[in-house]
Write an enzyme that holds these catalytic residues in place. Structure first.
Site, PDB file in Angstrom:
ATOM      1  CD  GLU A   7      -8.863   4.537  -1.571  1.00 19.06           C
ATOM      2  OE1 GLU A   7      -9.694   4.278  -0.710  1.00 19.06           O
ATOM      3  OE2 GLU A   7      -7.948   5.393  -1.120  1.00 19.06           O
ATOM      4  CG  ASP A  10      -2.344   0.408   1.124  1.00 22.56           C
ATOM      5  OD1 ASP A  10      -2.300   1.449   0.306  1.00 22.56           O
ATOM      6  OD2 ASP A  10      -3.284  -0.101   1.697  1.00 22.56           O
ATOM      7  CG  HIS A  34      -8.940  -1.306   4.570  1.00 16.75           C
ATOM      8  ND1 HIS A  34      -8.804  -1.256   3.070  1.00 16.75           N
ATOM      9  CD2 HIS A  34      -8.508   0.001   4.970  1.00 16.75           C
ATOM     10  CE1 HIS A  34      -8.212  -0.082   2.771  1.00 16.75           C
ATOM     11  NE2 HIS A  34      -8.055   0.597   3.931  1.00 16.75           N
ATOM     12  CG  ASP A  35     -11.412   2.128   3.715  1.00 15.27           C
ATOM     13  OD1 ASP A  35     -11.061   2.334   4.676  1.00 15.27           O
ATOM     14  OD2 ASP A  35     -10.779   2.642   2.728  1.00 15.27           O
ATOM     15  CG  ASP A  60      -4.315   5.665   1.028  1.00 15.98           C
ATOM     16  OD1 ASP A  60      -5.411   4.820   1.223  1.00 15.98           O
ATOM     17  OD2 ASP A  60      -4.370   6.785   1.837  1.00 15.98           O
TER      18      ASP A  60
HETATM   19  O1  TEU Z   1      -9.338   5.586   2.068  1.00 14.63           O
HETATM   20  C1  TEU Z   1      -9.608   6.997   1.513  1.00 14.63           C
HETATM   21  C2  TEU Z   1     -11.050   7.104   1.397  1.00 14.63           C
HETATM   22  O2  TEU Z   1     -11.675   8.255   0.998  1.00 14.63           O
HETATM   23  C3  TEU Z   1     -11.768   6.415   2.249  1.00 14.63           C
HETATM   24  O3  TEU Z   1     -11.360   7.061   3.529  1.00 14.63           O
HETATM   25  C4  TEU Z   1     -13.077   6.445   2.393  1.00 14.63           C
HETATM   26  O4  TEU Z   1     -13.717   7.332   1.897  1.00 14.63           O
HETATM   27  C5  TEU Z   1     -13.804   5.985   3.582  1.00 14.63           C
HETATM   28  O5  TEU Z   1     -12.884   5.348   4.355  1.00 14.63           O
HETATM   29  C6  TEU Z   1     -15.299   5.862   3.616  1.00 14.63           C
HETATM   30  O6  TEU Z   1     -15.367   5.596   5.048  1.00 14.63           O
HETATM   31  C7  TEU Z   1      -7.950   5.349   2.173  1.00 14.63           C
HETATM   32  C8  TEU Z   1      -7.877   4.094   2.972  1.00 14.63           C
HETATM   33  O7  TEU Z   1      -8.484   2.963   2.480  1.00 14.63           O
HETATM   34  C9  TEU Z   1      -8.419   4.309   4.435  1.00 14.63           C
HETATM   35  O8  TEU Z   1      -8.173   3.166   5.048  1.00 14.63           O
HETATM   36  C10 TEU Z   1      -7.809   5.579   4.985  1.00 14.63           C
HETATM   37  O9  TEU Z   1      -8.206   5.770   6.438  1.00 14.63           O
HETATM   38  C11 TEU Z   1      -7.586   6.683   4.167  1.00 14.63           C
HETATM   39  O10 TEU Z   1      -7.368   6.365   2.765  1.00 14.63           O
HETATM   40  C12 TEU Z   1      -6.405   7.603   4.623  1.00 14.63           C
HETATM   41  O11 TEU Z   1      -5.325   7.217   4.311  1.00 14.63           O
END
Ligand code: TEU
Ligand code: CA
Length: 535
Positions: A249, A96, A318-319, A197
């Protein structure tokens, strides 16, 4: 050549995958011990959520050293061993790459706040406005405003995410040089590429006020700016030297934006994660969910299949909350779990399986906010409390959207802590592990796990499922039927996203069904998925 178009990629959330030393935290030796599981699933690559040193305010997405491994997860030697052991099983390792921001514990930040050169402008620093208010009106991804005061520097710094995640300033050319070094460091160790990311947010035009929005005021100043594309092309030059792969992403991308990021001749990314299909069950922001409407979901998938020559296909990460309770049906757990697997593995694009999805893991069973770890959920809880949202409603909103839904430990067997750890897990194990675990499903030929394995194999055997084009045939409020076509081969997939039987117009030789049957006459059982071949 373009191995990623034939591979299935598996996402590991290292903290929750497998603990090897009983401290309750998943780690790299733990991952190594489970590589056989991944090989059996037939994955071509694993993507590790961040394993770098980090204070873990956002579980590794707040990096304090890009060129090392978090001691909780192991050592650089463990990482080397993982790369080697994975390679022996035909599995590539993707890391990542979190370069929009660093932890405020990163050495660069420590120096920047003290104005030590050359680090002085590595971050976005700004004084208060003349009237004493914040530098601008932007609001961030975790619900707060985006500025944090720093006493040492005597200025505010920008953070689009948590307060301890300070945004890097790409107006300062040295920052990009540092990032290139980071890429080389890991590529030299044998990493095959990166998941990047929030990569479409890197460049902030200027720090002037944004147009007021319900969420993310300021977005127009940093979403997919031309300079971000320039940065990606520069990084690509480094990556190409290693034939490395990247998936971005990319939040809020439209198909046009996505094409600009991954069209082959633009030489930026190889593919992107779009979000639109994951937003089909929400009003404006993820905290305002409505019931899932399959038709809108199908139409969104069709749109992206048509608009882009190549997509990432994912239903979990994971989000996001788990996919069965969200797009499927708890009452038809097994059937709908297999149906979603069928969708994932038969659309055109690279499928991403998120850990636990292959055994049908579902959302957490926590009782209250105290059991959660997610920085986003905790922020939202604070904000909703400030608006006097009553306890019950607050918990309902948070439980439905919390990222911890997908972060509970992997359920390997029905032993203590589901086989994840011999110690107390950092985040609670779902009590349903007695019913949902890998060991049980290995012994059950009709399990979700065996269905994933089987379809993964079918996909490897049938080029039409990987490279064939996509044509939709039916997309109603509950039925989705589409065809994959390569040369003279034709495979049709019919999916019933409902608790009632449904008729579809397609027929053919039955290749697979998630029900016991020998032939198909056009009538789908509840949550039935069939794969047909032109007779
Ligand atoms: O996620 C980016 C992001 O925009 C997400 O935050 C998403 O919108 C949100 O999780 C929805 O709840 C990335 C990573 O995947 C996330 O785990 C990180 O917290 C974020 O970037 C910051 O690095
Ligand atoms: Ca451990």
């Amino acid at each position: 050549m373009e191995w990623w178009k034939d591979a299935i990629i598996y996402q590991i959330y290292p903290r929750s995958f497998q603990d090897s030393n009983g401290d309750g935290i998943g780690d790299i030796p733990g991952i190594i011990s489970r590589l056989d599981h991944l090989q059996e699933l037939g994955v071509g690559a694993i993507w590790l959520s961040p394993v770098y040193p980090s204070p873990n305010d956002d579980n590794g997405y707040d990096i304090s050293d890009y060129k090392n491994i978090n001691p909780e997860y192991g050592t650089l030697e463990d990482m080397d061993r993982l790369i080697l052991e994975a390679k022996r099983r035909g599995i590539r390792v993707l890391m990542d790459l979190v370069i929009n921001h660093t932890s405020t514990k990163h050495e660069w930040f420590e120096k920047s706040r003290r104005r030590i050169e050359p680090y002085g402008d590595y971050y976005y620093w700004a004084p208060a406005k003349p009237d004493g208010t914040l530098p601008n009106n932007w609001t961030g991804f975790f619900g707060e405003h985006c500025w944090q005061w720093d006493d040492v520097r005597g200025e505010y710094y920008l953070h689009l995410f948590a307060r301890t995640q300070a945004d890097l300033n790409y107006h300062c050319p040295k920052v990009l040089d540092e990032v290139k070094e980071v890429l080389r460091f890991w590529l030299d160790r044998g990493v095959a590429g990166f998941r990047c990311d929030v990569i479409n947010l890197l460049w902030k035009d200027n720090l002037s006020d944004g147009e007021r929005r319900l969420a993310l005021t300021g977005l127009e100043h940093y979403l997919s700016r031309p300079e971000t594309h320039d940065i990606l092309r520069q990084l690509r030059k480094v990556l190409d030297g290693y034939k490395a792969f990247t998936v971005g992403e990319t939040v809020f991308v439209t198909p046009d934006m996505a094409r600009d990021l991954c069209a082959e001749d633009r030489e930026e990314l190889n593919m992107v994660f779009s979000f639109e299909h994951m937003e089909c069950d929400q009003h404006f922001i993820k905290w305002l969910k409505h019931d899932f409407r399959p038709k809108a979901f199908f139409e969104c998938l069709i749109k992206w299949q048509k608009e882009l020559p190549w997509n990432t296909i994912y239903l979990e990460n994971h989000d996001q909350p788990r996919s069965i309770p969200r797009f499927g049906c708890d009452g038809y757990w097994r059937e709908s779990g297999k149906l979603l697997a069928t969708l994932l593995l038969t659309l055109r694009g690279t499928p991403f399986i998120y850990q636990g999805q292959e055994i049908g893991m579902v959302d957490f069973d926590f009782d209250g906010i105290d059991q959660l770890n997610d920085v986003e959920s905790r922020n939202v809880n604070r904000i909703l409390s400030a608006y006097h949202v009553p306890d019950g409603m607050r918990w309902k909103i948070i439980a439905r959207s919390s990222r911890d839904n997908a972060r509970t430990p992997m359920q390997w067997d029905d032993g203590p802590n589901a086989g994840f750890s011999t110690g107390k897990p950092w985040l609670g194990v779902n009590r349903n592990f007695h019913f949902i675990n890998l060991a049980d499903q290995e012994n059950d030929s009709d399990s979700i796990w065996n269905w994933y394995k089987d379809l993964s194999k079918l996909r490897r055997e049938r080029e039409v499922l990987r490279r064939g084009d996509f044509l939709w045939l039916e997309a109603t409020h509950r039925v989705f039927v589409y065809r994959r076509r390569l040369g003279r081969e034709r495979v049709t997939v019919a999916l019933n996203f409902s608790n009632r039987c449904a008729w579809v117009g397609s027929q053919g030789r039955l290749l697979r069904s998630n029900y016991q049957r020998d032939s198909f006459n056009g009538r789908l059982h509840p949550w039935e998925a069939v794969i047909l071949e032109d007779a």
